[in-house]
Design a protein around this motif. Structure first.
Motif, PDB file in Angstrom:
ATOM      1  N   GLY A   4      77.473  12.849  15.693  1.00  0.00           N
ATOM      2  CA  GLY A   4      77.399  14.231  16.124  1.00  0.00           C
ATOM      3  C   GLY A   4      76.926  15.117  14.983  1.00  0.00           C
ATOM      4  N   LEU A   6      77.444  18.940  12.702  1.00  0.00           N
ATOM      5  CA  LEU A   6      78.370  19.997  12.301  1.00  0.00           C
ATOM      6  C   LEU A   6      77.624  21.323  12.382  1.00  0.00           C
ATOM      7  CD1 LEU A   6      81.075  20.981  11.079  1.00  0.00           C
ATOM      8  CD2 LEU A   6      80.054  20.642   8.817  1.00  0.00           C
ATOM      9  N   ALA A  82      83.056  13.298  15.245  1.00  0.00           N
ATOM     10  CA  ALA A  82      81.638  13.461  14.894  1.00  0.00           C
ATOM     11  C   ALA A  82      80.997  12.109  14.593  1.00  0.00           C
ATOM     12  CB  ALA A  82      81.493  14.388  13.692  1.00  0.00           C
ATOM     13  N   ASP A  87      79.846  16.681  18.673  1.00  0.00           N
ATOM     14  CA  ASP A  87      79.540  17.787  17.765  1.00  0.00           C
ATOM     15  C   ASP A  87      80.814  18.521  17.358  1.00  0.00           C
ATOM     16  OD1 ASP A  87      76.827  17.256  17.857  1.00  0.00           O
ATOM     17  OD2 ASP A  87      76.492  18.584  19.573  1.00  0.00           O
ATOM     18  N   ILE A 115      76.449  13.149   8.385  1.00  0.00           N
ATOM     19  CA  ILE A 115      76.510  13.994   9.578  1.00  0.00           C
ATOM     20  C   ILE A 115      75.548  15.171   9.415  1.00  0.00           C
ATOM     21  CG2 ILE A 115      78.002  15.557  10.900  1.00  0.00           C
ATOM     22  CD1 ILE A 115      80.344  13.671  10.117  1.00  0.00           C
TER      23      ILE A 115
END
Length: 237
Positions: A4, A6, A82, A87, A115
């Protein structure tokens, strides 16, 4: 499995400025995320409601990254979702996450885990004050809080003034709101009369105040900055 992302989600600077501080892009992102890392849960939940959150707030997962929780954070647990493809949102108490804000540590940890970090457009008091100051916007420095000790503060202020004059650079700094008046007094005593000072107070709020004057002219002003969020900009170029 794809990880996912950030999202760095800005929060309004002033309570009465919410609608001027986010876009429909924020609404789309907010309604696609159900897990957040926040500095202030109350502020974060209030903003999410005002920004058009559609799902019940009881369904949200909130990770507290406040002042008393940071040293206890388990980053592996925080980024678990994540790493599984979901997300995550990061929000400061006000303004842009990770700018003069402890959220930068969360961002650094996200990078370590591969990430993707996505910064979103939003209000930042440092840049907004620089824009409105009339000072050099191509060469500037942000110093955060100046020393509390009076002698050390006076020394630092003079160093910043000299650096500004030497490099024609804008010097930007802040103070805890209840010490704003004391800082202004110290600036008036320490700086040269021709040096310019911009005070940007409660930016984006209904009582926003931004003014640039020489120190000589500020001495004639009667202004009370007590407990008001302010940015101070010094220019002696």
């Amino acid at each position: 499995m794809e990880k996912g992302s950030l999202y760095l989600i800005p929060v309004p600077l002033a309570e009465d400025a919410a609608k001027a501080s986010y876009t429909y892009l924020h609404q789309d992102v907010i309604n696609s995320i159900q897990e957040y890392v926040v500095e202030n849960e109350k502020t974060a939940r209030k903003f999410l409601k005002e920004a058009g959150l559609k799902c019940p707030q009881s369904e949200l997962i909130i990770h507290d990254y406040g002042k008393h929780q940071r040293e206890k954070v388990d980053y592996q647990k925080l980024f678990a979702s994540a790493l599984q493809g979901k997300d995550l949102g990061l929000m400061s108490e006000a303004g842009c996450p990770a700018i003069a804000d402890p959220g930068s540590e969360v961002v650094a940890e996200a990078h370590k885990r591969g990430i993707r970090v996505i910064p979103m457009v939003g209000p930042n008091s440092i840049l907004l004050s620089l824009m409105a100051s009339g000072f050099n916007g191509q060469q500037f420095s942000f110093y955060g809080y100046l020393p509390i000790d009076k002698g050390a503060r006076t020394k630092k202020v003079k160093e910043l003034e000299q650096q500004s004059q030497r490099e024609k650079a804008t010097q930007i700094f802040i103070e805890t709101p209840f010490r704003n008046n004391q800082l202004l007094t110290d600036l008036l005593k320490s700086c040269k009369p021709q040096t310019q000072l911009c005070i940007a107070c409660n930016i984006t709020g209904s009582d926003e105040y931004i003014a640039t004057k020489t120190l000589a002219k500020w001495k004639d002003e009667k202004i009370d900055l007590h407990k008001k969020p302010c940015i101070f900009l010094l220019y002696a170029g």
